[in-house]
Design a protein around this motif. Structure first.
Motif, PDB file in Angstrom:
ATOM      1  N   VAL A 287       0.849  -1.204   0.000  1.00  0.00           N
ATOM      2  CA  VAL A 287       0.000   0.000   0.000  1.00  0.00           C
ATOM      3  C   VAL A 287       0.878   1.244   0.000  1.00  0.00           C
ATOM      4  N   ASP A 288       1.970   1.238   0.761  1.00  0.00           N
ATOM      5  CA  ASP A 288       2.899   2.375   0.748  1.00  0.00           C
ATOM      6  C   ASP A 288       3.493   2.581  -0.647  1.00  0.00           C
ATOM      7  N   ILE A 289       3.863   1.488  -1.318  1.00  0.00           N
ATOM      8  CA  ILE A 289       4.396   1.592  -2.686  1.00  0.00           C
ATOM      9  C   ILE A 289       3.347   2.215  -3.605  1.00  0.00           C
ATOM     10  N   ILE A 290       2.111   1.774  -3.475  1.00  0.00           N
ATOM     11  CA  ILE A 290       1.017   2.321  -4.296  1.00  0.00           C
ATOM     12  C   ILE A 290       0.850   3.811  -4.011  1.00  0.00           C
ATOM     13  N   ARG A 291       0.897   4.183  -2.761  1.00  0.00           N
ATOM     14  CA  ARG A 291       0.706   5.590  -2.387  1.00  0.00           C
ATOM     15  C   ARG A 291       1.862   6.484  -2.826  1.00  0.00           C
ATOM     16  N   GLU A 292       2.986   5.879  -3.211  1.00  0.00           N
ATOM     17  CA  GLU A 292       4.135   6.641  -3.701  1.00  0.00           C
ATOM     18  C   GLU A 292       4.217   6.670  -5.231  1.00  0.00           C
ATOM     19  N   LEU A 293       3.229   6.102  -5.908  1.00  0.00           N
ATOM     20  CA  LEU A 293       3.231   6.128  -7.376  1.00  0.00           C
ATOM     21  C   LEU A 293       3.141   7.573  -7.863  1.00  0.00           C
TER      22      LEU A 293
END
Length: 162
Positions: free
Chosen positions: A92-98
């Protein structure tokens, strides 16, 4: 609005005992299912702005086979190392950093994390994702940093078996 396609990599081979987990390739079914799912996504008119993948061979191969069907340049697939060992919170953190300029993202990853992340972000209860399955979520958000289950809309869950 942001649109996220979460895809579990296609079926991998266990035939090569000398390879590490990260090096395992797709098996015959995986090499067939991945382009089939790419064709299914193309038939829906899906053209991601960004395609990201785990660095594992089976995930990158899935991403490349899908990219070809979506007319997405395979050399523009972004490999994100953290996807490989991510738990739900990390993914989820990776997604939020897109990057926010990418309105539509296809992310290829691994189970159980990919299924659990789809369930964590979806306002609708989801079953476990089979190999090469895709879940699509729309988020009423202008930034990836703001995606959350509370602003999500479930759109579809598709798999090669459907």
């Amino acid at each position: 609005m942001k649109t996220l396609y979460l895809m579990r990599h296609a079926k991998s081979s266990w035939s090569f005992n000398d390879l590490s987990d990260q090096e395992r390739p797709l098996n015959d079914r995986g090499r067939s299912d991945a382009p089939h799912m790419g064709q299914a996504l193309a038939a829906r008119g899906i053209r991601p702005h960004l395609l990201v993948s785990s660095p594992a061979v089976r995930a990158m191969s899935t991403a490349a086979l899908v990219a070809r069907e979506l007319q997405y340049p395979p050399d523009q697939i972004q490999v994100i190392d953290g996807i490989y060992h991510a738990d739900v919170d990390q993914l989820v953190d990776i997604i939020r950093e897109l990057p926010d300029e990418a309105e539509t993202v296809l992310l290829v990853g691994h189970n159980n994390t990919i299924s659990d992340t789809a369930s964590a972000l979806s306002p609708t209860a989801l079953n476990e994702m089979g190999t090469a399955a895709v879940v699509c979520l729309h988020f009423h958000a202008d930034r990836w940093a703001d995606v959350h289950r509370t602003n999500a809309e479930f759109y579809f869950h598709d798999s090669p078996k459907k």
